[in-house]
Design an enzyme around this catalytic site. Structure first.
Site, mmCIF file in Angstrom:
data_model
loop_
_atom_site.group_PDB
_atom_site.id
_atom_site.type_symbol
_atom_site.label_atom_id
_atom_site.label_comp_id
_atom_site.label_asym_id
_atom_site.label_seq_id
_atom_site.Cartn_x
_atom_site.Cartn_y
_atom_site.Cartn_z
ATOM 1 N N ASP A 134 0.816 -1.209 0.000
ATOM 2 C CA ASP A 134 0.000 0.000 0.000
ATOM 3 C C ASP A 134 0.852 1.263 0.000
ATOM 4 O OD1 ASP A 134 -2.541 -0.884 -0.312
ATOM 5 O OD2 ASP A 134 -3.280 -0.209 1.629
ATOM 6 N N ASP A 454 -9.955 -6.898 11.403
ATOM 7 C CA ASP A 454 -9.877 -8.327 11.717
ATOM 8 C C ASP A 454 -10.994 -8.752 12.667
ATOM 9 O OD1 ASP A 454 -8.816 -6.762 13.716
ATOM 10 O OD2 ASP A 454 -6.922 -7.833 13.883
#
Length: 742
Positions: A134, A454
């Site tokens: 990223d 998550d």
């Protein structure tokens, strides 16, 4: 003799914890008795008594959640040697590595993680490693290209000599005889491998020093004039196992998704969804492993262990993912920053494993692709065409992706003969606008709306009725590096709490998942325990202010010596501390590690967690948005000779302001008490030893801040923070005096 085919792939073994339960219940009843006492005598006391009652009510509620979570701990024992008795051929696995910043996450760390993944004990033609960058860094890409050349030597070496530690930096820091052998052939190859790895490290280090690895021509042309937050997608197949052979390297693919300023990119969750789509087009493995860039494989049979609960016939349609606990290497002695989480994993996480299964931890997790795509347990066997069409209708406009998704839901892979055939379609699904009008991030893939994607994703999986498995093989499956220094720890803790509270205050709240979904009630309580970490900052901060307030105003919030209830408070304090200390000792930790974790719990709660709470409140009010802050990572290990190892570090961040203020307030209160500068007690019963003890205890908890008041450089609290804290402390004292006069 038992039929070997009938032997299970894993066993779920309950832990004995009778003594632990007794202590948990004893502490709970002591807390309840204290609350009853407070409630009965509320009218006889003032505001301090009411505030203490409210805070202690919260602590009692939290302890009830802890009891429920820890009540049924279990261990999973896996038998990877039996796998081929159950399945004729092992399924494919797509391995995802995520990195976001080449400065905070140096490329050499990512390279070691990738090399350890390429070398695991699993058929190479069944593996593909995808690296999401990223940061869109040419240095990261260059490092991976050079690492793939080294991997052609490293992977055969590891498998030939059955090397256990397959991250080169970690392996070569040990004695060669520890992880290989002592023959002359091995010694020669070991030296050759070490020389090659040092050459690789120097190449990467030189590229980092130059800031650019080449003149942006040839293979690097796409990185020319790249802006980190404004660039097209870059997808490159670094290595392809075209021969489909066992002894070849697995596929290695570099991905940097498209980013545009006006398009939300959803941080790590967005990167994971791009990885899921691109891998679905290229290899479409039925299982996916995701790891952070600093979590290298420490046990080469990790994938085989993970497959045991996922492929066992009794749980194949029940268990959605296999989660390995986070274990850290090279941690500083006695865990000075309280972030190695050894005891947390041993007791709390194993307790959650005995419910609906452990939370998804964001790394070291093997997922079923069908589950990530949104399939529910009831739909696995039915092959419901309508369900599949509903899921695929949310996939977007890519016909190739819809086709690969249909194959995945049917349990088929059918990847293209070579990866380059999927490049064009991969660019389409990596676009910043591809997800508009789709259900990616809501019903499909990793979930958006929280910086802790998550926990959010795992909660939605459990909501559909899936279970999960916690696997703790020996040696540990993965090892990572825990952040060091006060600033890095605070950044990580703030990000966690911010994301957890975002989930709690959203439609994904576990209470709704239990009422309207398939989330079990006690699993809901376990989720509430972790999601409400940030809320704890308010009662802890109020409770911490009470002793100082009472010392300055000569009032009290604790029962007096002649009152029997004082012994309840003393019993709670002693039993709780002895009990938690015993947990640390049973986990192989030291007394000092226990104390470090106790004080860091107070520091994190009243600093990082408080700021996480405030950032979510500002988001809910529409004033500002939350930000995903990357934690700095390094490969440093415990160096006892380093005089600075374990010393608390500070920076200009306001995150250290609450802790400094609390310390200054309590130092002031102790001086006021010692010099008898208090006003006369209103009811003849002023502050006593109890309030003094609490104040001294808090000063001890904030000892690193006390040293920071007189420290220099990064070990000293900035003067601007100290001045602001003194101003807040004076304001607190003024408020106390006004309250006394009033």
């Amino acid at each position: 003799m038992a039929n070997p085919i009938a032997l299970p792939l894993y066993k779920k073994i309950p832990r004995k914890n009778t003594l632990q339960r007794l202590f948990d219940i004893l502490i709970f009843f002591l807390l309840l008795s204290l609350l009853i006492y407070r409630f009965l005598f509320l009218k006889n006391h003032g505001l301090t008594w009411l505030l203490a009652f409210l805070c202690e009510s919260w602590f009692t509620f939290t302890w009830a959640l802890v009891i429920s979570t820890k009540w049924n701990p279990v261990e999973y024992k896996t038998h990877p040697d039996r796998l081929l008795q159950w399945v004729p051929e092992l399924p494919s696995v797509d391995m995802f590595v995520t990195t976001a910043d080449p400065v905070l996450e140096p490329p050499i760390i990512t390279v070691n993680t990738v090399l350890s993944l390429l070398a695991i004990d699993y058929p190479a033609h069944k593996l593909a490693c995808y690296v999401s960058d990223d940061g869109c860094s040419p240095i990261t890409y260059y490092s991976l290209v050079e690492a793939s050349k080294f991997a052609k030597l490293w992977v055969p070496f590891c498998k030939k000599y059955n090397i256990h530690v397959r991250a080169p930096f970690r392996y070569f820091s040990s004695n060669p005889q520890t992880f290989g052998g002592s023959s002359s052939d091995f010694q020669q190859e070991w030296k050759r491998m070490k020389d090659e790895y040092e050459r690789l490290s120097h190449k990467i280090e030189d590229a980092v020093q130059k800031s650019v690895p080449s003149d942006f021509n040839g293979d690097f042309a796409e990185f020319s004039n790249i802006e980190r937050r404004n660039h097209p997608a870059i997808i490159k197949v670094i290595w392809e196992n075209k021969t489909n052979l066992l002894d070849e390297l697995p596929h290695l693919v570099y991905i940097s998704r498209e980013k545009r300023p006006k398009h939300p990119h959803h941080y790590k969750a967005g990167a994971m969804n791009v990885l899921a789509r691109v891998s679905g087009l290229m290899t479409n493995a039925p299982y996916m492993l995701n790891v952070d860039c600093d979590m290298f494989v420490n046990n080469p049979k990790t994938a085989l262990h993970a497959m045991c609960p996922l492929l066992d016939s009794k749980s194949e349609n029940k268990i959605a993912f296999s989660q390995f606990p986070q274990v850290f290497y090279g941690g500083l002695k006695d865990d000075p920053y309280g972030n190695q989480m050894v005891v947390l994993f041993k007791y709390m996480v194993h307790g959650i494993a005995g419910l609906q299964g452990p939370f998804y931890g964001g790394t070291g997790c093997f997922h079923s692709r069908k589950v990530i795509y949104g399939l529910s347990p009831d739909d696995v066997d039915s092959e419901n065409e309508k369900t599949a069409n509903n899921i695929l209708s949310n996939f977007g406009s890519s016909k190739e992706l819809i086709k690969s998704g249909a194959n995945a839901l049917k349990g088929k892979t059918n990847p293209p003969p070579n990866l380059s055939n999927s490049i064009q379609a991969s660019y389409q699904v990596s676009g910043s606008g591809y997800e508009y009008g789709t259900s990616w991030g809501t019903k499909v893939g990793w979930k958006y709306g929280s910086t802790t994607e998550d926990i959010h994703t795992g909660l939605m999986i459990h909501k559909r009725g899936w279970r999960s498995a916690l696997l703790s093989p020996n040696p540990p499956a993965f090892l990572g590096c825990a952040p060091s220094g006060g600033a890095s720890v605070a950044t990580q803790q703030k990000r966690w709490v911010t994301g957890l509270l975002e989930i709690l205050f959203s439609k994904s709240c576990p209470i709704f998942a239990t009422l309207f979904g398939e989330l079990q009630f006690r699993q809901c309580l376990a989720y509430l325990w972790v999601l409400m970490w940030g809320l704890r900052s308010i009662p802890e901060l109020c409770y911490a202010a009470l002793p100082a307030y009472c010392l300055i105003t000569n009032s009290h919030f604790l029962p007096k010596v002649q009152e029997p209830t004082l012994y309840v408070l003393v019993a709670i304090f002693i039993i709780y501390n002895v009990y938690t200390l015993s947990e640390y000792l049973r986990s192989g930790q030291s007394v000092r590690a226990w104390w470090n974790n106790q004080r860091m719990s107070r520091i994190n709660t009243m600093n990082a967690w408080l700021f996480g709470f405030l950032s979510v409140i500002l988001k809910l009010l529409g004033i500002s948005e939350t930000v995903f802050e990357v934690t700095q990572k390094d490969q440093s290990s415990d160096d006892a000779s380093d005089a600075e190892a374990g010393r608390f570090t500070f920076n200009e961040s306001p995150i250290f302001l609450p802790g400094t203020t609390i310390l200054v307030v309590h130092l002031t209160a102790l001086v006021v008490s010692l010099l008898k500068l208090q006003p006369p007690a209103r009811d003849g019963q002023g502050s006593g030893l109890g309030e003094v003890f609490c104040s001294v205890y808090l000063v001890l908890c904030f000892w690193p801040f006390l040293k920071g008041l007189f420290g220099k450089g990064r070990h000293g609290i900035p003067s601007s923070t100290i001045c602001k804290s003194i101003a807040f402390a004076l304001l607190f004292v003024y408020f106390c005096r006004r309250a006394t006069i009033g």
